[in-house]
Design a protein around this motif. Structure first.
Motif, PDB file in Angstrom:
ATOM      1  N   ARG A  77      49.920   9.435   6.130  1.00 27.53           N
ATOM      2  CA  ARG A  77      50.293   9.948   7.453  1.00 27.53           C
ATOM      3  C   ARG A  77      49.589   9.114   8.510  1.00 27.53           C
ATOM      4  NH1 ARG A  77      49.018  13.653  11.544  1.00 27.53           N
ATOM      5  NH2 ARG A  77      50.834  14.844  12.303  1.00 27.53           N
ATOM      6  N   ARG A  78      50.367   8.577   9.446  1.00 23.52           N
ATOM      7  CA  ARG A  78      49.800   7.742  10.483  1.00 23.52           C
ATOM      8  C   ARG A  78      50.433   8.103  11.821  1.00 23.52           C
ATOM      9  NH1 ARG A  78      50.492   1.756   9.131  1.00 23.52           N
ATOM     10  NH2 ARG A  78      52.606   2.029   9.903  1.00 23.52           N
ATOM     11  N   VAL A  79      49.576   8.444  12.784  1.00 23.17           N
ATOM     12  CA  VAL A  79      50.052   8.792  14.116  1.00 23.17           C
ATOM     13  C   VAL A  79      49.984   7.545  14.995  1.00 23.17           C
ATOM     14  CG1 VAL A  79      49.723  10.260  16.123  1.00 23.17           C
ATOM     15  CG2 VAL A  79      49.223  11.149  13.836  1.00 23.17           C
ATOM     16  N   ASN A  80      51.099   7.152  15.559  1.00 18.40           N
ATOM     17  CA  ASN A  80      51.169   5.977  16.408  1.00 18.40           C
ATOM     18  C   ASN A  80      50.756   6.316  17.845  1.00 18.40           C
ATOM     19  OD1 ASN A  80      52.237   4.333  14.263  1.00 18.40           O
ATOM     20  ND2 ASN A  80      54.187   5.391  14.561  1.00 18.40           N
ATOM     21  N   LYS A  81      50.577   5.283  18.651  1.00 18.80           N
ATOM     22  CA  LYS A  81      50.144   5.468  20.033  1.00 18.80           C
ATOM     23  C   LYS A  81      51.129   6.298  20.840  1.00 18.80           C
ATOM     24  CE  LYS A  81      47.324   1.276  20.359  1.00 18.80           C
ATOM     25  NZ  LYS A  81      47.140  -0.034  21.052  1.00 18.80           N
ATOM     26  N   ASN A  82      52.419   6.181  20.501  1.00 21.38           N
ATOM     27  CA  ASN A  82      53.434   6.929  21.246  1.00 21.38           C
ATOM     28  C   ASN A  82      53.621   8.349  20.728  1.00 21.38           C
ATOM     29  OD1 ASN A  82      54.713   6.517  18.842  1.00 21.38           O
ATOM     30  ND2 ASN A  82      56.418   5.313  19.677  1.00 21.38           N
ATOM     31  N   GLY A  83      52.777   8.737  19.756  1.00 20.13           N
ATOM     32  CA  GLY A  83      52.851  10.090  19.224  1.00 20.13           C
ATOM     33  C   GLY A  83      53.720  10.246  18.004  1.00 20.13           C
ATOM     34  N   SER A  84      54.512   9.227  17.670  1.00 16.37           N
ATOM     35  CA  SER A  84      55.355   9.313  16.472  1.00 16.37           C
ATOM     36  C   SER A  84      54.484   9.248  15.225  1.00 16.37           C
ATOM     37  CB  SER A  84      56.382   8.186  16.460  1.00 16.37           C
ATOM     38  OG  SER A  84      55.727   6.927  16.413  1.00 16.37           O
ATOM     39  N   VAL A  85      55.020   9.780  14.138  1.00 18.10           N
ATOM     40  CA  VAL A  85      54.264   9.860  12.887  1.00 18.10           C
ATOM     41  C   VAL A  85      54.991   9.067  11.804  1.00 18.10           C
ATOM     42  CG1 VAL A  85      53.339  11.377  11.102  1.00 18.10           C
ATOM     43  CG2 VAL A  85      53.310  12.103  13.500  1.00 18.10           C
ATOM     44  N   ASP A  86      54.258   8.201  11.131  1.00 16.11           N
ATOM     45  CA  ASP A  86      54.792   7.458   9.984  1.00 16.11           C
ATOM     46  C   ASP A  86      54.251   8.077   8.705  1.00 16.11           C
ATOM     47  OD1 ASP A  86      56.163   5.608  11.553  1.00 16.11           O
ATOM     48  OD2 ASP A  86      54.406   4.289  11.703  1.00 16.11           O
ATOM     49  N   SER A  87      55.116   8.145   7.702  1.00 17.88           N
ATOM     50  CA  SER A  87      54.681   8.652   6.401  1.00 17.88           C
ATOM     51  C   SER A  87      55.645   8.167   5.325  1.00 17.88           C
ATOM     52  CB  SER A  87      54.632  10.182   6.393  1.00 17.88           C
ATOM     53  OG  SER A  87      54.301  10.657   5.097  1.00 17.88           O
ATOM     54  N   ASP A  88      55.092   7.859   4.172  1.00 17.76           N
ATOM     55  CA  ASP A  88      55.915   7.474   3.025  1.00 17.76           C
ATOM     56  C   ASP A  88      56.152   8.648   2.085  1.00 17.76           C
ATOM     57  OD1 ASP A  88      56.243   4.824   3.813  1.00 17.76           O
ATOM     58  OD2 ASP A  88      54.326   4.231   2.943  1.00 17.76           O
ATOM     59  N   LEU A  89      55.753   9.837   2.523  1.00 19.03           N
ATOM     60  CA  LEU A  89      55.976  11.030   1.711  1.00 19.03           C
ATOM     61  C   LEU A  89      57.375  11.578   1.996  1.00 19.03           C
ATOM     62  CD1 LEU A  89      52.478  12.699   2.006  1.00 19.03           C
ATOM     63  CD2 LEU A  89      53.564  11.939  -0.106  1.00 19.03           C
ATOM     64  N   ASN A  90      58.381  10.863   1.568  1.00 20.66           N
ATOM     65  CA  ASN A  90      59.764  11.298   1.750  1.00 20.66           C
ATOM     66  C   ASN A  90      60.633  10.697   0.661  1.00 20.66           C
ATOM     67  OD1 ASN A  90      60.582   8.599   2.687  1.00 20.66           O
ATOM     68  ND2 ASN A  90      59.430   9.123   4.527  1.00 20.66           N
ATOM     69  N   LEU A  91      61.892  11.092   0.645  1.00 17.67           N
ATOM     70  CA  LEU A  91      62.780  10.667  -0.438  1.00 17.67           C
ATOM     71  C   LEU A  91      63.135   9.184  -0.383  1.00 17.67           C
ATOM     72  CD1 LEU A  91      65.166  13.758  -0.695  1.00 17.67           C
ATOM     73  CD2 LEU A  91      63.254  13.136  -2.177  1.00 17.67           C
ATOM     74  N   SER A  92      62.959   8.534   0.765  1.00 19.14           N
ATOM     75  CA  SER A  92      63.209   7.094   0.837  1.00 19.14           C
ATOM     76  C   SER A  92      62.242   6.319  -0.052  1.00 19.14           C
ATOM     77  CB  SER A  92      63.064   6.606   2.279  1.00 19.14           C
ATOM     78  OG  SER A  92      64.058   7.164   3.099  1.00 19.14           O
ATOM     79  N   LEU A  93      61.126   6.949  -0.395  1.00 22.74           N
ATOM     80  CA  LEU A  93      60.150   6.328  -1.283  1.00 22.74           C
ATOM     81  C   LEU A  93      60.799   5.931  -2.604  1.00 22.74           C
ATOM     82  CD1 LEU A  93      57.030   5.761  -1.529  1.00 22.74           C
ATOM     83  CD2 LEU A  93      56.870   7.979  -2.675  1.00 22.74           C
ATOM     84  N   GLY A  94      61.733   6.743  -3.076  1.00 18.83           N
ATOM     85  CA  GLY A  94      62.381   6.467  -4.348  1.00 18.83           C
ATOM     86  C   GLY A  94      63.192   5.188  -4.344  1.00 18.83           C
ATOM     87  N   LEU A  95      63.725   4.819  -3.176  1.00 16.14           N
ATOM     88  CA  LEU A  95      64.561   3.627  -3.076  1.00 16.14           C
ATOM     89  C   LEU A  95      63.794   2.437  -2.511  1.00 16.14           C
ATOM     90  CD1 LEU A  95      67.830   5.262  -1.698  1.00 16.14           C
ATOM     91  CD2 LEU A  95      67.070   4.993  -4.060  1.00 16.14           C
ATOM     92  N   GLY A  96      62.492   2.572  -2.355  1.00 14.37           N
ATOM     93  CA  GLY A  96      61.695   1.454  -1.867  1.00 14.37           C
ATOM     94  C   GLY A  96      61.734   1.287  -0.375  1.00 14.37           C
ATOM     95  N   GLY A  97      62.126   2.326   0.350  1.00 10.78           N
ATOM     96  CA  GLY A  97      62.098   2.273   1.809  1.00 10.78           C
ATOM     97  C   GLY A  97      60.792   2.838   2.301  1.00 10.78           C
ATOM     98  N   VAL A  98      59.786   1.961   2.482  1.00  9.45           N
ATOM     99  CA  VAL A  98      58.457   2.418   2.868  1.00  9.45           C
ATOM    100  C   VAL A  98      58.106   1.875   4.252  1.00  9.45           C
ATOM    101  CG1 VAL A  98      57.626   2.713   0.522  1.00  9.45           C
ATOM    102  CG2 VAL A  98      57.409   0.484   1.610  1.00  9.45           C
ATOM    103  N   THR A  99      57.094   2.454   4.839  1.00 12.97           N
ATOM    104  CA  THR A  99      56.755   2.146   6.226  1.00 12.97           C
ATOM    105  C   THR A  99      56.386   0.687   6.432  1.00 12.97           C
ATOM    106  OG1 THR A  99      55.907   4.403   6.470  1.00 12.97           O
ATOM    107  CG2 THR A  99      55.286   2.809   8.159  1.00 12.97           C
ATOM    108  N   ASP A 100      55.454   0.194   5.662  1.00 13.82           N
ATOM    109  CA  ASP A 100      54.951  -1.162   5.876  1.00 13.82           C
ATOM    110  C   ASP A 100      55.434  -2.170   4.844  1.00 13.82           C
ATOM    111  OD1 ASP A 100      53.517  -0.298   8.098  1.00 13.82           O
ATOM    112  OD2 ASP A 100      51.730   0.158   6.918  1.00 13.82           O
ATOM    113  N   GLY A 101      55.670  -1.732   3.633  1.00 17.94           N
ATOM    114  CA  GLY A 101      56.030  -2.650   2.563  1.00 17.94           C
ATOM    115  C   GLY A 101      54.886  -2.807   1.571  1.00 17.94           C
ATOM    116  N   VAL A 102      55.091  -3.672   0.586  1.00 19.55           N
ATOM    117  CA  VAL A 102      54.081  -3.918  -0.445  1.00 19.55           C
ATOM    118  C   VAL A 102      53.959  -5.425  -0.657  1.00 19.55           C
ATOM    119  CG1 VAL A 102      54.566  -1.731  -1.605  1.00 19.55           C
ATOM    120  CG2 VAL A 102      55.733  -3.805  -2.368  1.00 19.55           C
ATOM    121  N   THR A 103      52.876  -5.836  -1.305  1.00 16.50           N
ATOM    122  CA  THR A 103      52.700  -7.252  -1.618  1.00 16.50           C
ATOM    123  C   THR A 103      53.236  -7.554  -3.011  1.00 16.50           C
ATOM    124  OG1 THR A 103      50.507  -7.004  -2.637  1.00 16.50           O
ATOM    125  CG2 THR A 103      50.587  -7.299  -0.231  1.00 16.50           C
ATOM    126  N   ASN A 104      53.586  -8.800  -3.202  1.00 17.18           N
ATOM    127  CA  ASN A 104      54.035  -9.257  -4.510  1.00 17.18           C
ATOM    128  C   ASN A 104      52.951  -9.037  -5.551  1.00 17.18           C
ATOM    129  OD1 ASN A 104      54.451 -11.105  -6.785  1.00 17.18           O
ATOM    130  ND2 ASN A 104      56.056 -12.068  -5.571  1.00 17.18           N
TER     131      ASN A 104
END
Length: 919
Positions: free
Chosen positions: A579-606
């Motif tokens: 859970r990450r709160v941005n400066k504009n008040g929006s919240v980022d989180s990878d705790l959702n169903l997009s996680l299953g398809l590899g749709g994550v907030t920042d990405g991953v390294t090789n």
């Protein structure tokens, strides 16, 4: 002259006169006074000089507080077989210390002959040398000859920062202190110690310090192996490391080399024969050959070494308490010996394929990187980059209504195409009086790739590539280890199917309905990569093999995104967002169903993705990637030992089941293109492709190695060629495994098998599931012992159908007109591949209305009498009893029963797997 008697008497009287005697006396007294004055001046001068000298001596460093031991040493990188692959050199640190007993006499004598021929005779100051230099200077009108001993030179380099004073006065002051300390140093150290420190300190050109570094730089050999001719070359550099550099100024060095050899001959260090032989040696040709061969080792670090430095720096801080600055200073100037896990042969194989342009799309382009600095007449400075250039030309395109497809980009078919644009933009920004301060132009090939190769059994990284094309710096963009990208469908196995099998009670036979589905609580539909084609009831094995999005999302919804997230953290991913709160008040989180398809907030390294798949390949044991095994200090003492950190993150049975399913990905699924040719070594892995084909992945492994490849544009362009990364992965792994013996993935004893029905996930019913409409649904599936199904299939029903009426057959229907059909019992929510085979509504309540009791009367073949209708009342339902369904069949339960609510996914993330040619 008149010598008469009178004239002589006259002269005698003149001499004896009082006036003459007074004059002579005055002259004598004047001379005496002059001598006294001279003596006074000399005395005052001596006293003053003594005072000045005494003052300089009194302010000289204390001999007990100075340290003439050389500091600053090159760090060496070794591969897994002990071969030097790279040296790290900080400022004034390209030094390799060598003990005096390892330095041959030919080298020692060369330096002594040309720099300090009475080294073993004087006490730190060579008086004869000073006098020689003085008289030579007086006679020539210039004091160019030095008289410093090796002891003085050592002090100059180590205590007085190399000399180079701004004025003659300060230079003389330093020399006085230098001579004073030289005498004291000779009392403190032996001649051998002084010579050892000196030969390890001196600047010998080409950024080398000391005889060992110079020997390797110019001749690619250890100092103990130098010949007389080579020793004279190196000794000749000392007087002027720049103008006497044997690479850049061989003619100057050759003259000085001759002086060295002549001096050695005069001092009887060598014979005439040795002199003649050395003079005739064509030593400079060898220097050129070595220089051409060694330029790579003195160039930019490899991507592997870049990441190695990051790892070593982090460990020095974490394990030994160094600060970041201290750690980096030690790495670049501490003379460390870092033993790595890199396999040079494997790295060379990987590099050769990555750098081969034939594997890449024909539309490969060059991306411009440009920096431009301008000093204006008013003293201000402006810096420009390729982004400024791009904005300028896009503005022009907008004004000229250029179509989007033809608008300016930073991508060029060749480097020359960029030149006119750079020239035009420079003309646009430069004004009268402006001066160009700096300009750099680089080009990056696009698309780019990254590749990581690990030994899953040890966690050791064997090869790593962070990009293709020329590398233009150290510790720059490393696409393998410090660049994050969306992982796409490679995440399905890790985030969903791994936890589903390991702790959520599911198996590879568990069935989900691949049909129209919306993310819970939203109007956003989950789409499959092959469009709207739904496959209906599908097992998790099928979903892995064919990269099915809907089944993945439904499964993750059941097991919950939190469980998937927890498993990903155990697999070493550090870039996921809880859970990450941005400066504009929006919240980022990878705790959702997009996680299953590899749709994550920042990405991953090789690198981290490779390590995660390596855990599956290693029987469920995750090992943090290891880049080095140990670090020794300059003296060979163990500084750090890097033992692999391993954790069992999943059951061994789970790892094997996932491996077995991912073998199907390569055999029959989306990864068919990576199958290895010329060997029976199996491959398991998973493809991954993000929206618009921006990121292309394949993460896979054999019983030997785990490897992951990424392909794409650095700034996320849509790609038309979606297979090149698979061809590269295959080519690399085929070369690596070419001579390795065939080995299979080892199956644990806890694995059992059972025949299942792929539409129910339960035990197949013989004579029913294997005779299902559309083809047999029976398959042998593997399970962790204790999870195999015990119930029989309940989604198929076998009915006898009259072909003439297409209704349930009755006892009146002829045998040759009756066939058995196995239908699927399913509540269809939309059209899927199951639809044609589902039991038609009401069919089980019908009966044949073509054949009846009258239709079986014995009539002749040419009779055409129409059967008489039955006298029994007809209320619209068949009066014949409905056949009893197969006792092993029952209506299917709601396939969505037991689903849990899920956190709403990010609606902006869409991930697909594209259809591949021929698949």
């Amino acid at each position: 002259m008149n010598f008469s008697k009178n004239e002589i008497a006259k002269k005698q009287r003149s001499i004896r006169s009082s006036s003459t005697r007074m004059k002579k006396k005055a002259q004598i007294n004047g001379f005496r006074l002059f001598l006294v004055c001279v003596l006074i001046v000399i005395s005052v001068g001596i006293a003053s000089g003594y005072g000045v000298i005494k003052g300089l001596i009194d302010t000289a460093p204390n001999i007990d507080s100075i340290d003439v031991v050389p500091t600053g040493y090159a760090t060496f990188i070794y591969d897994n077989e002990g071969k030097v692959t790279q040296r790290l050199v900080g400022s004034s640190a390209n030094r390799i210390y060598v003990k005096i007993d390892k330095i041959p006499d030919v080298v020692k004598n060369a330096f002594i002959s040309i720099e300090d021929e009475r080294f073993y005779e004087h006490n730190g100051i060579d008086i004869r040398g000073i006098m020689r230099a003085f008289f030579t200077g007086v006679s020539s009108g210039g004091f160019s000859q030095g008289a410093s001993t090796l002891t003085q030179q050592l002090l100059k380099n180590q205590v007085f920062e190399g000399g180079n004073e701004a004025s003659f006065i300060t230079s003389m002051q330093r020399k006085i202190q230098e001579q004073y300390l030289a005498v004291q140093l000779e009392e403190k150290l032996t001649k051998d110690q002084i010579l050892e420190y000196y030969l390890n300190t001196i600047n010998l050109g080409a950024n080398t310090l000391g005889v060992q570094a110079a020997s390797q730089r110019y001749f690619n050999k250890k100092v103990e192996d130098l010949t007389l001719s080579e020793a004279a070359v190196i000794a000749g550099i000392t007087q002027s490391p720049t103008s006497l550099n044997p690479i850049t100024n061989p003619d100057n060095n050759a003259k000085r080399r001759t002086e060295v050899l002549k001096k050695m001959l005069d001092l009887n260090y060598i014979t005439q024969h040795q002199y003649d032989e050395a003079i005739s040696d064509n030593v400079y040709d060898r220097i050129n050959e070595v220089n051409n061969d060694s330029t790579k080792s003195y160039g930019y670090n490899s991507y592997f070494v870049d990441e190695l430095i990051e790892q070593v720096s982090a460990d020095l801080q974490e394990k030994l308490g160094y600060s970041s600055t201290q750690a980096n200073n030690l790495i670049y100037t501490g003379g460390l010996k870092i033993h790595t896990t890199q396999d040079s042969a494997l790295q060379e194989t990987v590099d050769s394929v990555i750098d081969d342009p034939s594997y890449y799309p024909k539309d490969t382009v060059y991306e411009l990187e440009w920096r431009f600095s301008v000093l204006h007449s008013d003293g201000t400075e402006t810096h420009y980059s390729e982004s400024n250039l791009k904005s300028y030309f896009l503005t022009k395109d907008e004004k000229n209504n250029i179509p989007s497809s033809q608008k300016f980009t930073l991508y060029f078919k060749n480097k020359d195409e960029a030149k006119p644009y750079i020239k035009e933009y420079k003309k646009h920004v430069l004004k009268d009086g402006d001066k160009v301060e700096a300009e750099t132009t680089n080009f990056k090939l696009q698309p780019q790739v990254s590749f990581t190769l690990m030994d899953q059994h040890t966690g050791q990284v064997k090869a790593l590539v962070g990009g293709r094309g020329d590398k233009n710096g150290n510790r720059t963009l490393n696409r393998a280890s410090n660049t994050v990208r969306q992982p796409g469908s490679t995440f399905k196995v890790l985030s969903t199917y791994l936890p589903a099998l390991d702790t959520a009670g599911m198996t590879l036979a568990t069935v989900q309905d691949d049909s129209e589905y919306y993310y819970p609580g939203t109007s956003k539909k989950v789409g499959n990569w092959d469009g709207s084609k739904y496959k209906g009831l599908s097992t998790l094995r099928d979903a892995i093999t064919n990269s099915m999005n809907v089944v993945t999302v439904k499964t993750l919804n059941e097991i919950t995104p939190q469980l998937g997230f927890d498993y990903l953290k155990k697999l070493g991913f550090t870039t996921l967002v809880d859970r990450r709160v941005n400066k504009n008040g929006s919240v980022d989180s990878d705790l959702n169903l997009s996680l299953g398809l590899g749709g994550v907030t920042d990405g991953v390294t090789n690198l981290e993705l490779t390590a995660a798949y390596s855990a599956i390949a290693n029987g469920g044991v995750y090992t943090k990637p290891v880049f080095y095994t140990k670090i020794e200090d300059r003296d060979g003492n163990l500084l750090l030992e890097n033992k692999a950190k391993s954790t069992q993150v999943m059951k061994e049975s789970t790892a094997w089941l996932l491996t077995n399913a991912m073998e199907d990905v390569v055999k029959t699924g989306t990864g068919k293109m990576v199958r290895l040719s010329g060997t029976r070594i199996p491959v398991a892995g998973k493809t991954g492709t993000t929206s618009k084909y921006i990121d292309l992945w394949f993460a896979g492994y054999t019983p030997y190695y785990t490897a992951t490849i990424w392909g794409g544009y650095d700034y996320g362009e849509t790609q038309r060629n979606t297979t090149y990364h698979k061809l590269i992965w295959k080519a690399i792994m085929e070369k690596i495994h070419k001579n390795l013996p065939v080995k299979d993935f080892e199956k644990p004893s806890s694995i059992v098998s059972a025949k299942i029905c792929t539409k129910s996930g339960k035990l197949a019913v013989d004579g029913i599931c294997n005779e299902a409409e559309g083809g047999s649904t029976v398959r042998t599936e593997y399970f962790a012992q204790g999870t195999e199904p015990t119930e029989k299939c309940d989604v198929h029903v076998k009915l006898k159908i009259c072909k003439s009426s297409n209704k349930l057959a009755t006892k009146y229907c002829p045998e040759d007109d009756v066939e058995e059909r196995v239908y699927l019992l399913k509540d269809e929510t939309g059209k899927t591949a199951d639809t044609p085979y589902i039991l038609p509504k009401g069919l089980d309540k019908t009966s044949c209305n073509v054949h009846s009791e009258n239709s079986i009367l014995d009539i002749s073949p040419d009779e055409t009498e129409t059967p008489k209708p039955s006298n029994k009342p007809n209320n619209g339902d068949s009066q014949e009893p409905t056949p009893t369904p197969d006792p092993n069949s029952a209506p299917v339960a709601n396939p969505n029963a037991g689903a849990v609510d899920a956190i709403t996914p990010d609606p902006n993330v869409t991930v697909t797997d594209p259809p591949q040619p021929g698949q």
